[in-house]
Design an enzyme around this catalytic site. Structure first.
Site, PDB file in Angstrom:
ATOM      1  N   GLU A 184       0.879  -1.168   0.000  1.00  0.00           N
ATOM      2  CA  GLU A 184       0.000   0.000   0.000  1.00  0.00           C
ATOM      3  C   GLU A 184       0.910   1.210   0.000  1.00  0.00           C
ATOM      4  O   GLU A 184       1.709   1.389   0.920  1.00  0.00           O
ATOM      5  CB  GLU A 184      -0.917  -0.037   1.228  1.00  0.00           C
TER       6      GLU A 184
ATOM      7  N   CYS B 114      -2.396   8.287   3.980  1.00  0.00           N
ATOM      8  CA  CYS B 114      -2.407   8.014   2.538  1.00  0.00           C
ATOM      9  C   CYS B 114      -3.783   8.280   1.951  1.00  0.00           C
ATOM     10  O   CYS B 114      -3.927   8.477   0.746  1.00  0.00           O
ATOM     11  CB  CYS B 114      -1.963   6.579   2.262  1.00  0.00           C
TER      12      CYS B 114
END
Length: 514
Positions: A285, A319
């Site tokens: 990720e 994020c």
């Protein structure tokens, strides 16, 4: 088995809860400042080489000295993990799940302590720290239950005279490289997923937030995890990062972090090194450039509130944070003014003070990067709010808004990872979706509109892994909104989702003639 429900968030408007958090701060202050060890085969090892961990809100405050693993120690940990795998893979899934359930119970009892530690070590305000701890509990509870669902494999067909089975078996040794921004939740979730599926793990936490990772290792030990199943190897990427990724006994790498580091890991993991008899799996990720789209048929108050909270919660160091907003030109000026007003009303400072909405960025490097982007923003757009920083005591950057940006501007394209949001206008909803898709990322996004057809259009055309309607673009809940993105946001691993554990296992078919 009790059905899964996510851990409730703490209501800090209740005095009892506020007092409990303050007690948590006292607890962590009681053990911070000392030396923290590696954990190799159950042995807690203090090394000569250490890294100093500081409070990002007060960088003169040393929180502790974390021992650092060398390549020799990492090799020892790898050998231990290799040996222990032969035992751990045979332990019943129910037993492995029970370790997670017990760990969740321990963390739940110590919830305020862990949240307070995140406030000190990661600079998280109370609500953000509480959510981080709750998510760690959720991962433990959810993955334990998912393993119990998968323990008997998946049904396949059999013909007359034969019996077929399809079972999941663990992969082997996993290297977990966890981030600093969700120093507890993501670290615990990626580690727990690898462990409950029968793998052994080398955990390399972020160098800025290793203490909370060590305290979690202690929790797993208390929960009954056998020695050697999890080996705790904090260390510099330079010294042991490539070594662990390249190692022929590494079977998979679970990574959360920047695009550039993720690409490097992906490339190195593709190389088959001497003695390696498998293709390594990478679960990654890698960040985002997340957009909130505001339609002309939107609740503008909701839109402005969603932008501000998604952009500046935890100083934009998620994020999933709203890094840019694309606003229909008919309501653009109104929304920009509302965002400006709400941003200027935010308080920022030491997150130990509950009154501060947001705290510092994580370290000097991050501070310097964010401030350099603010200078770029001044050239590319119009500074609406913020634009200043102060690193004299802590790494503080004021929540910052830039407006009137070109969709191709650097502020609209590059991940900043700080409390900065870029705003631009779009002549139509179609144009807004096109702009929202014009980055190399594809993690989260949101659409604020009361037009049902536009929501359905976005559902089809807005290319992100997590898309939210009429709310902000942060705050995915384990088991409710599986999380992971497209393109350069990673491998769409969907953490906290029904197919995440299978990434840590491989399928085995057996067929018996009757």
């Amino acid at each position: 088995m009790i059905s899964y429900k996510h851990e409730p968030f703490t209501d800090f408007s209740i005095k009892e809860n506020r007092d409990a958090f303050l007690e948590g701060l006292k607890t962590v202050e009681g053990y911070l400042g000392g030396d923290f060890p590696l954990v190799i085969n159950g042995h807690h090892v203090i090394t000569e080489e250490k890294t100093t961990v500081v409070n990002p809100a007060n960088h003169s405050e040393v929180l502790g000295n974390m021992s650092m693993a060398s390549q020799e120690i990492a090799e020892e940990a790898m050998e231990i993990a290799d040996q222990t795998f032969n035992m751990w893979k045979r332990v019943k899934p129910e037993v492995r799940a029970d370790v997670l359930f017990k760990a969740a119970a321990i963390v739940r009892r110590r919830k305020m302590e862990f949240s307070a530690l995140l406030t000190k070590e990661a600079g998280k305000p109370w609500n953000e720290a509480d959510a981080d701890t709750a998510e760690a509990i959720d991962f433990l509870e959810y993955y334990g239950r998912q393993m119990l669902r998968l323990k008997d494999g998946m049904p396949v067909e059999s013909r007359p005279g034969e019996f077929n089975r399809f079972d999941y078996i663990p992969l082997g040794i996993g290297v977990v490289i966890s981030p600093w921004n969700f120093a507890f939740a993501i670290m615990a979730g990626t580690t727990a997923a690898a462990l409950v599926t029968g793998n052994t793990v080398l955990l390399k936490p972020a160098s800025t937030t290793p203490i909370v990772a060590y305290k979690f290792v202690e929790v797993l030990e208390e929960a009954g995890l056998p020695a050697g199943v999890l080996n705790f190897v904090p260390g510099s990427s330079r010294d042991i990062g490539d070594f662990l990724v390249d190692h022929p006994r590494t079977r998979f790498i679970s990574f959360t972090g920047s695009r550039d580091v993720g690409k490097r890991i992906y490339e190195r993991a593709a190389v088959v090194n001497e003695g390696q008899i498998w293709l390594k799996r990478v679960i990654a990720e890698m960040g985002g450039k997340d957009t909130i789209v505001v339609d002309k048929e939107a609740d503008l108050e909701l839109a402005a509130d969603s932008i501000v909270k998604s952009a500046f919660g935890f100083s934009g160091q998620k994020c999933s944070a709203c890094s840019r907003a694309v606003i229909h030109e008919d309501v653009y000026d109104q929304v920009v003014e509302m965002v400006k007003e709400k941003t200027e009303g935010l308080t920022y400072g030491d997150p130990a003070d509950q009154n501060n909405f947001t705290g510092p960025v994580i370290d000097q490097s991050s501070y310097d990067k964010v401030m350099s982007y603010i200078e770029i923003g001044k050239e590319e757009g119009r500074l609406v709010a913020g634009g200043v920083g102060d690193d004299s005591k802590g790494f503080f950057v004021a929540p910052t808004v830039f407006a009137d940006l070109d969709p191709e501007a650097r502020m609209m394209q590059e991940e900043i990872f700080g409390p900065v949001v870029a705003l631009c206008k779009a002549p139509t909803f179609d144009d807004a979706i096109e702009i929202a898709n014009n980055t190399e990322y594809g993690l989260t996004g949101a659409v604020i509109t009361n037009n049902r057809l536009h929501l359905e259009q976005a559902r089809e055309d807005f290319h992100v892994g997590n898309l939210y309607f009429n709310r902000g673009c942060t705050g995915a809940i384990v088991g409710y909104q599986p999380f992971g993105g497209f393109n350069m946001s990673g491998t769409d691993s969907k953490a906290g989702g029904p197919d995440y554990l299978q990434l840590h296992m491989q399928g085995k078919t057996t067929s018996e003639m009757l």
